[in-house]
Every structure is written in C-alpha cells, then in structure tokens.
Design a protein around this motif. Structure first.
Motif, PDB file in Angstrom:
ATOM      1  N   MET B   1       0.835  -1.204   0.000  1.00 36.68           N
ATOM      2  CA  MET B   1       0.000   0.000   0.000  1.00 36.68           C
ATOM      3  C   MET B   1       0.873   1.259   0.000  1.00 36.68           C
ATOM      4  N   HIS B   2       0.382   2.283  -0.674  1.00 36.95           N
ATOM      5  CA  HIS B   2       1.095   3.559  -0.773  1.00 36.95           C
ATOM      6  C   HIS B   2       0.129   4.647  -0.295  1.00 36.95           C
ATOM      7  N   VAL B   3       0.438   5.278   0.832  1.00 34.54           N
ATOM      8  CA  VAL B   3      -0.443   6.334   1.332  1.00 34.54           C
ATOM      9  C   VAL B   3       0.050   7.695   0.836  1.00 34.54           C
ATOM     10  N   ILE B   4      -0.833   8.431   0.201  1.00 37.13           N
ATOM     11  CA  ILE B   4      -0.502   9.769  -0.285  1.00 37.13           C
ATOM     12  C   ILE B   4      -1.227  10.787   0.574  1.00 37.13           C
ATOM     13  N   ASP B  24       0.324   3.017  -7.995  1.00 34.94           N
ATOM     14  CA  ASP B  24      -0.482   1.817  -7.748  1.00 34.94           C
ATOM     15  C   ASP B  24      -0.865   1.733  -6.277  1.00 34.94           C
ATOM     16  N   ASP B  25      -2.010   1.124  -6.026  1.00 35.41           N
ATOM     17  CA  ASP B  25      -2.396   0.751  -4.675  1.00 35.41           C
ATOM     18  C   ASP B  25      -2.390   1.951  -3.720  1.00 35.41           C
ATOM     19  N   ALA B  26      -2.866   3.101  -4.240  1.00 37.88           N
ATOM     20  CA  ALA B  26      -2.774   4.335  -3.453  1.00 37.88           C
ATOM     21  C   ALA B  26      -4.020   4.595  -2.619  1.00 37.88           C
ATOM     22  N   VAL B  27      -3.783   5.089  -1.407  1.00 38.69           N
ATOM     23  CA  VAL B  27      -4.837   5.522  -0.497  1.00 38.69           C
ATOM     24  C   VAL B  27      -4.528   6.979  -0.155  1.00 38.69           C
TER      25      VAL B  27
END
Lengths: 216, 216
Positions: B1-4, B24-27
């Motif tokens: 997961m990648h939190v922005i 990808d896979d961004a929250v």
C-alpha cells in the motif's frame, strides 16, 4: 557595510525592491542571473559574479554595459555562483550579508545554500549572513547570547538544530520562553514562536541553531 | 500500500493530479486544508485529519459531505496536522508514504516537515517516507545499501548530511561516483549528480543522508 547579494533563484524568490533599498549603507552584488533581477529593479550592482551561462546574449551585453566590475568564471568551477558572491562579499568586511533569490525552486539549491551559509557563518562569526525572500529570513545562530530585535515583517520565529542536538537553549522575550532546553534533531517543538518585546534573546553554549523568521 | 497525504502548504506546492493518480495501490489522506486541494482535483481521500481551522464553513461542509472518515482535532494540539496524518498513515502499515503540499511558502513549515520525516523515517525504517512537489522529491536514506531507480521526472540527485557528518558514502550508477567519501555538514559537494543507469545505489553504515531529487 551591508552587502546584498541577489542570486539566480526563481524571480519570485527575490525580496521586494522597497525592502532591498531600505537598508542603510548597502552595496549590491549580482550572482549570475541575479544581476538581471537587480537591473530589472533599477538597482545597479557594484559587482557581478558568475559564469553567466544562463544569460541570453542581450542580457550579457546589458550586464557588460551597466555593471562596472564583472568577475566572469568558467562554468566548470568547484564553487556555485552564490558561493563566489558570498566570498567576494566577505572580502569587503561587512557587518551583514543578505542573500536573496536563493531559497526556492530547486530544493537542492536551497539546501545547498543553507549548508554554504552554515559553513561561511562559522568561518566569519563577526558578519551576520542571512537568506531572505518575500516572507522568510533564514540564518544561523552561533553559541553565546544573541539579540533578536522585533521585526514587523515577520510574525513567527522558529529554531531548529542543524548538524547536531543543541543543549541548554534559553529563549527570552518571546511568547514561549525556554530555560536551558535541548533542541534535538528531529524535533519540531521550537517552531512558530513570536517576539513579544522590543528585542528577544537566545543563549546557548555549543552547536548551531538554524533560525527561520516567517510570515504567512 | 502507498499512502498519499496532501498537506495544506500553498496549492502550487501540491504535485500534479496525474502524478498523484499514477501510483499503484494508493490511499489518500487529506491533512487539514490539503483535503480541499484533493477534492478540487477530483480525488476523494479515505480520511481527513486536522483542526480544519483554516477552512470556511462552506469548505468544512464539503469535507463532511464527501469524506467518510474525519478525525477532527483541537487547534491547541502538540502535533501539526501533517504529523497527525503521517502517524495515521503509518498505522496502515504501507510500504510507502508520499506527502505533498508540505514544501513551500513558510520555510519554517518546510524545515519542520523535514525534521518530522527524519524522526518518523528512523522510527519506521521499513516504510519509505518522502515529500514531493511539482519538481522535487525529498527523503532520508538510512544506513545500508539503497537502490535509487532512474526516474525520468528528476534529472538531478543530491545528498546532504543531516544531523551529523556521514562517513564512508559510496555512490554507484551515477555520473559522479564516489567511493567511501565523507559527506560533511556544510559541504555542497554532493549536489546535482545524475542517475545514468537503470538503478543507482548508495551505501553507508552510520548517520542519515538527506536525498533531494529535482528538476529545473
């Protein structure tokens, strides 16, 4: 004497003309493209330093025509244009050096300028060297007791450890006074203080504090 | 997961919509006024954190209407909104955290964010935490060997000592390779390098390097 250097950072990072012209006993140096910013503001620098690589032929001719002393360097030099300009400024033995146009755009350039000022400030402790843009003033405080006059341009005053933790920091004349506190790397606790008297003071005995004064 | 995380720095410091949506896979998490910047870009954050003091009533109603999870804090808290957002992000156990809208305007806020990321990066070495705006990426490299992939968005790669001198730094796959060199506080020698292979590496055994990737 107060030497004001204008560096080639993006033009929006250069302090306002009125501010630049408000200082007593000021001498101007243009660092590379910063020379053009000064000329555009109607300020003719005493000296221009740099490789002038980023100038158009027309801009270069303007520098040749308007600036009396030009020190042109090879592009493949070890020092940055800002570094060369501060070194020339220090040779004039001023009490103060202000560098504008050195804070924004490329953050590596800003960080590089911070390290440069840190090194030169330690080498020349009797001359106060600062970076300035429209809303911020950045400088290093060395050990001892420093007076920090109230300045209506900046509401906030913040301190950061630079290079190492700084023990025994005492702050007086500010909204949040401290007595012999440790300013650690990684802490954000010493930000957004405010000078509430004619003149605040900061005292400590080892290390160096990065002081940033700012406005919204 | 990648939190922005989008923080409330001036809007021009927020990375482009296309870049934010390219991961990808961004929250997404909105930190205070950054929540509005995300909504304005058509991105609905999973969570909004902050005191929301700077929002108009209309903006606050919009956050309440569009964001499912809102964590509203008292203005008189010890942590900044950005700090609270990164702490929430770390609880999601991501591989990566990107913070945008956290670099410009008030330089004390930027410096404060640097120290914050430095501290949290050391506490969470398995999650890569970075600051990002339109032309710069800023992060800390911890001891060991780190891979630095080529990134077409950034031409330049610079390294600075942060907190102390960093000995024995070896750089490979870049235009100016180094072998076991000392990166000192106050030096500007390790700036404007370039990644010239698919992936560069940096190795050292103690301290922390501030890495800034940038473009003109």
């Amino acid at each position: 004497m107060h030497v004001i250097i204008c560096a080639g950072g993006p033009e929006e990072e250069v302090a306002e003309r009125d501010v630049l012209l408000s200082f007593d006993d000021a001498v101007f140096i243009g660092a590379d493209h910063g020379t053009i910013y000064l000329l555009d503001k109607g300020i003719i620098p005493t000296m221009a330093v740099g490789d002038f690589d980023s100038l158009t032929i027309e801009e270069w001719q303007r520098v040749e025509r308007e600036v009396k002393t030009i020190e042109r360097h090879e592009p493949e030099k070890d020092e940055t244009d800002t570094e060369l300009a501060i070194i020339r400024a220090l040779e004039m033995k001023p009490q103060k050096i202000t560098v504008t146009g050195a804070t924004g755009g490329r953050l590596d350039h800003y960080e590089s300028n911070l390290h440069l000022v840190y090194r030169l400030q330690k080498e020349a402790p009797n001359c106060s060297i600062r970076l300035m843009n429209k809303t911020n003033e950045v400088r290093f405080i060395l050990p001892g007791t420093s007076r920090l006059p109230y300045d209506q341009r900046y509401k906030y005053m913040s301190f950061f450890a630079f290079g190492r933790d700084v023990p025994d920091v005492t702050l007086k004349g500010v909204a949040y006074e401290t007595h012999s506190e440790l300013v650690q790397m990684g802490t954000t606790r010493f930000t957004s203080n405010e000078v509430i008297s004619a003149s605040a003071t900061v005292s400590f005995s080892e290390g160096a504090l990065l002081m940033i004064r700012s406005n919204d």
